[in-house]
Design a protein around this motif. Structure first.
Motif, short mmCIF file in Angstrom:
data_model
loop_
_atom_site.label_atom_id
_atom_site.label_comp_id
_atom_site.label_asym_id
_atom_site.label_seq_id
_atom_site.Cartn_x
_atom_site.Cartn_y
_atom_site.Cartn_z
N ALA A 52 5.84 8.35 -16.52
CA ALA A 52 7.30 8.44 -15.93
C ALA A 52 7.94 6.89 -16.41
CB ALA A 52 6.55 7.55 -14.23
N HIS A 53 8.95 7.40 -16.22
CA HIS A 53 9.71 5.98 -16.23
C HIS A 53 9.87 4.93 -15.14
CE1 HIS A 53 11.27 9.30 -18.93
NE2 HIS A 53 11.17 8.80 -19.46
N VAL A 54 9.80 3.64 -15.72
CA VAL A 54 9.30 2.77 -14.46
C VAL A 54 9.77 1.91 -14.77
CG1 VAL A 54 7.83 1.14 -13.39
CG2 VAL A 54 7.08 3.43 -14.33
N GLN A 55 10.98 1.52 -13.36
CA GLN A 55 11.91 0.12 -13.37
C GLN A 55 10.75 -0.76 -14.08
OE1 GLN A 55 15.15 -0.57 -10.72
NE2 GLN A 55 15.29 1.80 -10.71
N GLU A 56 11.75 -2.20 -14.74
CA GLU A 56 11.17 -3.72 -15.61
C GLU A 56 10.12 -3.98 -14.10
OE1 GLU A 56 9.42 -5.79 -17.70
OE2 GLU A 56 10.69 -3.80 -18.21
N PRO A 57 10.99 -4.16 -12.95
CA PRO A 57 10.73 -5.05 -11.66
C PRO A 57 8.98 -4.53 -11.26
CG PRO A 57 12.90 -4.85 -11.90
CD PRO A 57 12.54 -3.44 -12.77
N ASN A 58 9.12 -3.39 -11.76
CA ASN A 58 7.62 -2.08 -11.03
C ASN A 58 6.78 -2.63 -11.68
OD1 ASN A 58 9.14 -1.79 -8.64
ND2 ASN A 58 10.36 -0.62 -9.49
N VAL A 59 6.55 -2.72 -12.56
CA VAL A 59 5.75 -2.04 -13.94
C VAL A 59 4.67 -3.39 -13.74
CG1 VAL A 59 5.13 -3.31 -16.54
CG2 VAL A 59 7.27 -1.53 -15.98
N ALA A 60 4.38 -4.29 -13.21
CA ALA A 60 3.15 -4.80 -12.64
C ALA A 60 1.99 -4.27 -11.98
CB ALA A 60 3.64 -6.74 -12.30
N LEU A 61 2.76 -3.83 -10.73
CA LEU A 61 2.57 -2.24 -9.95
C LEU A 61 1.75 -2.02 -10.40
CD1 LEU A 61 1.70 -1.96 -7.07
CD2 LEU A 61 3.81 -0.20 -7.71
N PHE A 62 2.41 -1.10 -11.77
CA PHE A 62 1.71 0.07 -12.34
C PHE A 62 0.94 -0.54 -12.83
CE2 PHE A 62 5.53 2.23 -10.76
CZ PHE A 62 5.23 3.52 -10.43
N GLU A 63 1.10 -1.23 -13.95
CA GLU A 63 -0.43 -1.81 -14.24
C GLU A 63 -1.43 -2.06 -13.20
OE1 GLU A 63 1.74 -3.45 -18.17
OE2 GLU A 63 1.63 -4.85 -16.35
N ALA A 64 -1.35 -2.45 -12.40
CA ALA A 64 -2.27 -3.28 -11.91
C ALA A 64 -2.79 -1.27 -10.84
CB ALA A 64 -2.23 -4.03 -10.54
N SER A 105 0.54 -1.50 0.08
CA SER A 105 -0.22 0.00 0.44
C SER A 105 0.87 1.08 -0.05
CB SER A 105 -1.10 -0.20 0.91
OG SER A 105 -0.10 -0.10 2.66
N LEU A 106 1.84 1.36 0.30
CA LEU A 106 2.87 2.20 0.27
C LEU A 106 3.28 3.09 -0.99
CD1 LEU A 106 5.36 2.08 3.52
CD2 LEU A 106 3.76 3.50 3.43
N GLY A 107 3.72 2.57 -1.76
CA GLY A 107 3.64 2.23 -3.24
C GLY A 107 2.58 3.11 -4.38
N ALA A 108 2.24 2.44 -3.86
CA ALA A 108 0.54 2.35 -4.66
C ALA A 108 -0.09 3.64 -3.95
CB ALA A 108 -0.44 1.11 -4.12
N GLY A 109 -0.02 3.99 -2.68
CA GLY A 109 -0.15 5.44 -2.02
C GLY A 109 0.41 6.67 -2.35
N LEU A 110 1.60 5.87 -2.35
CA LEU A 110 2.67 7.01 -2.75
C LEU A 110 2.60 7.39 -4.34
CD1 LEU A 110 5.71 6.25 -1.69
CD2 LEU A 110 4.60 8.45 -1.26
N ILE A 111 1.78 6.96 -5.15
CA ILE A 111 1.88 7.12 -6.97
C ILE A 111 0.04 7.69 -7.04
CG2 ILE A 111 0.96 5.60 -8.84
CD1 ILE A 111 2.65 3.42 -8.64
N ARG A 112 -0.94 6.93 -6.11
CA ARG A 112 -1.95 7.78 -5.94
C ARG A 112 -2.40 9.23 -5.80
NH1 ARG A 112 -5.80 9.33 -2.36
NH2 ARG A 112 -8.11 9.13 -2.99
N VAL A 113 -1.72 9.24 -4.53
CA VAL A 113 -1.42 11.14 -4.19
C VAL A 113 -0.62 11.55 -5.49
CG1 VAL A 113 -0.45 12.55 -2.79
CG2 VAL A 113 -1.68 9.86 -1.73
N ALA A 114 0.33 10.71 -6.03
CA ALA A 114 1.25 11.47 -7.20
C ALA A 114 0.11 12.43 -8.23
CB ALA A 114 2.37 10.75 -6.92
N VAL A 115 -0.12 11.43 -8.67
CA VAL A 115 -1.27 11.56 -9.58
C VAL A 115 -2.33 12.06 -9.70
CG1 VAL A 115 -2.10 10.28 -11.85
CG2 VAL A 115 -0.20 9.54 -10.89
N CYS A 116 -3.04 11.95 -8.55
CA CYS A 116 -4.15 13.07 -8.10
C CYS A 116 -4.07 14.02 -7.77
CB CYS A 116 -4.62 11.94 -6.46
SG CYS A 116 -6.10 10.72 -6.82
#
Length: 187
Positions: free
Chosen positions: A132-144, A109-120
């Motif tokens: 955003a430039h997203v490192q490959e291991p984090n792509v699945a989180l961003f897609e979700a 929830s920390l990564g997702a919360g940071l992303i949510r607040v950033a975009v909102c």
């Protein structure tokens, strides 16, 4: 080996908000340096040691922090990201330098919360395109989280994807400066 029946304290709630106080700004910079320079080995000095990830974007970016809480008070920065508008495209905003402290990386929830607040928050400021430039291991989180890959690229010797947020999933958040988001720790 001595068995300690009391596990170490781990906060159960976090706040995600704009980093505004000097201690928050220093802690965000220190966390970024730890993650990107020390742990990942990016931004090396000519001598090969850990460098510094700070760049010209920091002068105008808005830093966001995830704060652990103790008795309702913020006590430590455990995550950070920055957002900024770009001059070359009205309405185009970027997020970058998303970092979560190692002991808190299992807390999805920390990564997702940071992303949510950033975009909102950017959306509330006129963002019509968030990238955003997203490192490959984090792509699945961003897609979700309703992001779409636009291109593959290599940055700092690591595979990344240029990704775009689906703004319809991120309603404008006008004032994340007061810790509006409280995130329970994932089990």
């Amino acid at each position: 080996m001595i068995f300690d029946p009391v596990p170490p304290y781990r906060p159960s709630h976090f706040r995600v908000r704009f980093a505004t106080s000097p201690w928050e700004l220093r802690a965000c910079a220190a966390l970024r340096r730890q993650v990107f320079c020390v742990e990942q080995g990016l931004f090396r000095t000519e001598a090969g040691g850990p460098g510094d990830d700070r760049d010209t974007i920091d002068a105008h970016a808005t830093p966001i922090c995830a704060l652990s809480t103790l008795a309702g008070e913020s006590d430590a920065v455990v995550g950070t990201v920055r957002i900024h508008a770009v001059a070359e495209g009205p309405g185009t905003w970027w997020g970058s330098r998303l970092a979560v402290a190692r002991p808190f990386r299992g807390t999805a929830s920390l990564g997702a919360g940071l992303i949510r607040v950033a975009v909102c928050a950017a959306h509330a400021r006129g963002c019509t395109r968030f990238l955003a430039h997203v490192q490959e291991p984090n792509v699945a989180l961003f897609e979700a989280l309703h992001w779409h890959a636009l291109a593959r690229l290599d940055l700092h010797g690591r595979p990344h994807r240029l990704m775009r947020a689906d703004l319809s999933a991120y309603p404008p958040l006008h004032d994340p400066g007061h810790g509006l988001v409280a995130l329970p720790r994932a089990a």
